[in-house]
Structure formats: C-alpha cells, structure tokens
Design a protein around this motif. Sequence first.
Motif, PDB file in Angstrom:
ATOM      1  N   THR A 114       0.839  -1.196   0.000  1.00  0.00           N
ATOM      2  CA  THR A 114       0.000   0.000   0.000  1.00  0.00           C
ATOM      3  C   THR A 114       0.876   1.249   0.000  1.00  0.00           C
ATOM      4  OG1 THR A 114      -0.127  -0.033   2.415  1.00  0.00           O
ATOM      5  CG2 THR A 114      -1.892  -1.132   1.207  1.00  0.00           C
TER       6      THR A 114
ATOM      7  N   PHE B 172      -7.570  -1.847   1.023  1.00  0.00           N
ATOM      8  CA  PHE B 172      -6.667  -0.828   0.489  1.00  0.00           C
ATOM      9  C   PHE B 172      -7.481   0.178  -0.302  1.00  0.00           C
ATOM     10  CE2 PHE B 172      -6.713  -4.117  -2.828  1.00  0.00           C
ATOM     11  CZ  PHE B 172      -6.941  -3.367  -3.981  1.00  0.00           C
TER      12      PHE B 172
ATOM     13  N   ALA C 106      -1.052  -1.070  -4.795  1.00  0.00           N
ATOM     14  CA  ALA C 106      -1.646  -2.104  -3.935  1.00  0.00           C
ATOM     15  C   ALA C 106      -1.941  -3.395  -4.680  1.00  0.00           C
ATOM     16  CB  ALA C 106      -2.926  -1.574  -3.295  1.00  0.00           C
TER      17      ALA C 106
END
Length: 417
Positions: free
Chosen positions: A65, A249, A256
């Motif tokens: 992320t 996410f 991601a």
Amino acid sequence: METIEEIISTLKHNKMRTVLTGLSVSWGIFILIVLLGAGNGLKNGVTSNFSDRATNTVQMWPGHTSKPYKGLKTNRQLNFTEKEIDNLKENVKESDEETGIIEKSVTVTYKSEFGNYQLKGVDPSYAKIINLKFIPGDGRFINSLDVQNNSKVIVIDKKVEENLFKGKPALGEYLKVGSVMFRIIGINSKKEQFAGTQVYIPFNTAQRIYNPDKKFWSIAFTTKGLETKQANENFDENLKKTMSQTMFFDPKDEQALWIRNAQRDYIETMNIFNGINIFVSIIGIFTLIAGIVGVSNIMLVSVKERTREIGIRKAIGAPPATILISIVIEAVLITALFGYIGMMMGIGLTEIVNFVIEKGASQNTSDMQMTVFKNPTVQLNYVFFSTTIIIIAGVIAGYMPARRATRIKPIEAMREE
C-alpha cells in the motif's frame, strides 16, 4: 506466330527499353510482397505470443500500500487468501475460470535423478487459462476430484520427464517433491513463457503441505463479454474496487494491486497492427503506382519512337488492328514476364526468411518462446491481384498511344523523326 516472332525481334532490338520496363514492373511487385510479408511476420510473431494462454486471461498480484486506508498505515504488504477467490467468484460477473496460484521452488527426485523446479498449486481451470497441452498418451491435468480429495498427484512439464526419466515413460510413476511422494498423472508438452520448467499439484494439496498460513501471491482467471479496450479498462478499475473490499486498500492506490489484462493488451496490439497494415498497404500501393508510372512512360516513349514504323506498315497495307494488337501483346508479355519474376523473387525471399526463422526456432531449447517475427509469407491472392494490376496498367499504357498512332495518316506518321 508471325506477330509473336515480330514482337520478340522488337524486344531484342530494344534491349535497354525492355529491361527498364521490366525492372519497373519487377521492382514494384517485389517491394509490395516484401512489405506485406514484413507486416505479416510482425503480426504473426506477436499474436503467437498471445496464443500461449487464453487472450481473455487476467492475472493479479498483491503489492504494498502507498496510501493510508481507514486508519491502516501505508507500506503494508498485501496478500491473497481464499477469501479473495470467493469474492471474485461472487462479485465479478465477468470472471469465468478462476484459480489461486501457489508457487514454491522445490527439489524433485526420481530414484537417483533430481532437479530444482518451480512447483505450482492450482485448480483444474489453470489448464484452460494457460492453454496447457497434453498429447495422446501423456495423461491429463488435475481435475475436481483431485482437489476435493486432497490427492497427492502431480503433473510435470515434458522437460522434467526428459531430465529425470532419461527416455523412460513417466506416467504413473512416483516423484518425491521435497519429502512428499506424488503420483504422475499427466505430462504437459507446452512451455510457459518466462516461467521455466514446472510441476503442478492440486491447490488444496499445496495449501495443506506447503502453505500453512494460507496466503499466496497470484490469482488468474478468464473473462467473458469484454470486447473493447474501454470495456477492459473499466473492468480493471471495477476489479480493483472489488478486491479492495476484502484486502483493505484504497482503490486508487496504484501500488496495492497489480493487474495484467491479456484481453486489453491483445486489443491494443491488434489496433497497432491494423495501423501497421494500413501503413504498409499505403506504401505498397504507392510502390505499385511508381511501377505503373514507369511502365506507362516507357510504353509511351516506345510507341512514340515507333510512329514512323507504324506509318510505313500502314502504307504497305498492314491493318491498324494488327499493329494495335502487336503493341498490346508486347506490353502484356513484358509486364507478365517481369511481373512473374518480381513475384517469384518476393515469394522466394519471404520463404527463405520463414525457413531460417523456423529452423532457428526448432533449435531453440530454452524455455522462453517469445518471438516478434514469424511466418512472413503473403497470401497468393494479394500477389496475383497486384501482378494483374501491373499487367492491366501495362496494357493500357501501350494501348492508348498505339491507338492514337494508328489513326495518324501514313504520310504524316512517316514524317515523324
């Protein structure tokens, strides 16, 4: 026969003019065939790379992320679990055949022979997604019963059989993978691009033996109903939103989740090659036009030079139709003969290039099968069409000035220098 003999005598007497006319024809046909062959070779080479797996394949990999999300920090390592596969099946209506992919480097042993290979734990749908190949007598791929029963069965690449069994049949034998024994149920004859030599076991079995934390790094599936580039781009965006619901996410986080959409790439590539084909065709047409102009100019000069000859022949009683026919036949002979030579040279060159490429491919023992140029041959209908166009142009180029010359009075034609 007398007309043919007369034409041959005229051609021999004007060798330079004949050669120049012929070169214009041959060169135009030759260049057209080579250009079309080059375009076909590029298209065939790149499209063959897509044929190694279904063109409607999508594969995903988790990343890190790069944005905070609902109180969760950045730089989190994401991963897949079976929850993501269930989410895909339930909420992505375009998905068809799905499988998680567990990958692990393992040592595979058969008696005193061993080697290091890539193990993949997959579901039965993997064979359709990647287009694995099983020739008659080489068994089968993993099926649903193997998955349900957590069977210790294994499918191996042909290269594994060659390395470990040394010419002996491998089907039905047992391999030791790490410390676990597996029975061979199939031998895949198709190499996967960039993947090296591999062995395949049921996904559930791989989870139970090699993946106790139930986390893995890839999901592959096929899609249906996505026929345009825009549709695939929208699908990728919606897919990211769907996967973010269970993986937590930000859907706009580009780091991601990594998505490779083969259908989108295929459509983009085909659009590029359609443009290349149009470009090559335009160049080929202009090349043909150049050949036609060359033939026309030379035929015009040829008839102009023979105006006095035509006047003399009319004066001694030769019918205008006979004179006209002889000039038209001369144009047909030159364009047809040299057009055929140019056609054979172009076809010969593309066939030689194709032979060299195929020979190189047959001697390539590496696992990577990528190519950018393959089978640069041209369909014969294009070849015959372009040759016919040149012949018709040559006939028209000879007929028009000859027709005008035969209408001149003999006395005026004989005064021509």
